[in-house]
Design a protein around this motif. Structure first.
Motif, PDB file in Angstrom:
ATOM      1  N   VAL A 126      -0.182   4.020  -5.270  1.00  0.00           N
ATOM      2  CA  VAL A 126       0.060   2.584  -5.165  1.00  0.00           C
ATOM      3  C   VAL A 126      -1.250   1.889  -4.820  1.00  0.00           C
ATOM      4  O   VAL A 126      -2.173   2.497  -4.264  1.00  0.00           O
ATOM      5  N   TYR A 127      -1.330   0.607  -5.170  1.00  0.00           N
ATOM      6  CA  TYR A 127      -2.537  -0.178  -4.928  1.00  0.00           C
ATOM      7  C   TYR A 127      -2.140  -1.464  -4.228  1.00  0.00           C
ATOM      8  O   TYR A 127      -1.364  -2.261  -4.756  1.00  0.00           O
ATOM      9  N   GLY A 128      -2.625  -1.618  -2.986  1.00  0.00           N
ATOM     10  CA  GLY A 128      -2.280  -2.813  -2.244  1.00  0.00           C
ATOM     11  C   GLY A 128      -2.999  -2.866  -0.910  1.00  0.00           C
ATOM     12  O   GLY A 128      -3.562  -1.877  -0.441  1.00  0.00           O
ATOM     13  N   ALA A 129      -2.963  -4.043  -0.314  1.00  0.00           N
ATOM     14  CA  ALA A 129      -3.526  -4.220   1.023  1.00  0.00           C
ATOM     15  C   ALA A 129      -2.612  -3.539   2.039  1.00  0.00           C
ATOM     16  O   ALA A 129      -1.437  -3.279   1.759  1.00  0.00           O
ATOM     17  N   LEU A 130      -3.159  -3.246   3.216  1.00  0.00           N
ATOM     18  CA  LEU A 130      -2.423  -2.512   4.244  1.00  0.00           C
ATOM     19  C   LEU A 130      -2.297  -3.330   5.518  1.00  0.00           C
ATOM     20  O   LEU A 130      -3.148  -4.172   5.827  1.00  0.00           O
ATOM     21  N   VAL A 131      -1.219  -3.067   6.271  1.00  0.00           N
ATOM     22  CA  VAL A 131      -0.984  -3.772   7.527  1.00  0.00           C
ATOM     23  C   VAL A 131      -0.079  -2.919   8.408  1.00  0.00           C
ATOM     24  O   VAL A 131       0.706  -2.110   7.899  1.00  0.00           O
ATOM     25  N   ASN A 132      -0.202  -3.063   9.709  1.00  0.00           N
ATOM     26  CA  ASN A 132       0.728  -2.420  10.643  1.00  0.00           C
ATOM     27  C   ASN A 132       1.695  -3.517  11.091  1.00  0.00           C
ATOM     28  O   ASN A 132       1.463  -4.208  12.088  1.00  0.00           O
ATOM     29  N   TYR A 133       2.766  -3.710  10.335  1.00  0.00           N
ATOM     30  CA  TYR A 133       3.667  -4.846  10.526  1.00  0.00           C
ATOM     31  C   TYR A 133       4.288  -4.840  11.926  1.00  0.00           C
ATOM     32  O   TYR A 133       4.881  -3.855  12.343  1.00  0.00           O
ATOM     33  N   LYS A 134       4.115  -5.941  12.635  1.00  0.00           N
ATOM     34  CA  LYS A 134       4.608  -6.107  14.009  1.00  0.00           C
ATOM     35  C   LYS A 134       4.150  -4.974  14.930  1.00  0.00           C
ATOM     36  O   LYS A 134       4.796  -4.653  15.921  1.00  0.00           O
TER      37      LYS A 134
END
Length: 200
Positions: free
Chosen positions: A171-179
């Protein structure tokens, strides 16, 4: 490094268990009975032919927990999130945790195996699906939520059967640690599948 064995002493007046966070570390025995004498536990660390890695063995006695952290150097270059050298799931999760609750400014490639489909209800309205990937396809605490992703080439999903548990994806996308507690890719169709079972 070659396979190595470490010895740990346990002194516990209650029954205990030992749980490894990775398949490359094993504790033997992995449980024991209460005793006023020290018990020996062998921790075997398998040979690392990949890149540097870290995992833990958690010793539990009811609510009391002690951890042994093992860091092992490897012989290969660590994944860097590029198309040529995509993150594995563990590296993507580490990047999410390092990044925190703000979405990364750049997008990364991550390779893994679908461990579960979280939500396919977005197909009808938006053509996207949310699913989890792990490094080996098994359920794991080290998992990445691929959130509201589009299909191959950024096309919209048209059917739930286009993706299934066990599929290998990049997969290709930006990353985040949601909440602060859910490592995931950025949603609303900004992430897409770029390879599915080796097909681009």
């Amino acid at each position: 490094p070659k396979t190595q064995t470490l010895e740990v002493s346990i002194l516990s007046t209650r029954d205990w268990t030992a749980t490894s966070s990775a398949e490359w570390i094993m504790a033997d025995p992995d449980e024991g009975s209460a005793s006023d004498k020290a018990q020996k536990v062998e921790i075997t660390v398998l040979e690392n032919t990949s890149y540097d890695r870290t995992a833990t063995v958690t010793f539990s006695i009811g609510t009391l927990v002690k951890k042994v952290t093992i860091t092992q150097t490897g012989t290969a270059a660590a994944p860097n999130g590029t198309k040529e050298n995509p993150f594995d799931v563990a590296s993507a999760v580490a990047k999410c945790k390092e990044t925190g609750e703000t979405v990364t400014s750049e997008k990364y490639y991550t390779k893994g195996i679908v461990s579960s489909i979280k939500d396919a209800s977005g197909i009808a309205s938006f053509g996207n699906v949310s699913f989890y990937i792990t490094d080996d396809g098994a359920e794991s605490e080290t998992k990445l939520l691929v959130f509201q992703a589009l299909y191959l080439g950024g096309e919209k999903f048209t059917s739930e059967d286009q993706l299934k548990v066990g599929d290998e994806v990049t997969v290709y996308g930006a990353l985040v640690n949601y909440k602060g507690n859910t490592p995931e890719t950025d949603g609303k169709g900004s992430t897409c599948i770029v390879a599915l079972n080796g097909e681009e």
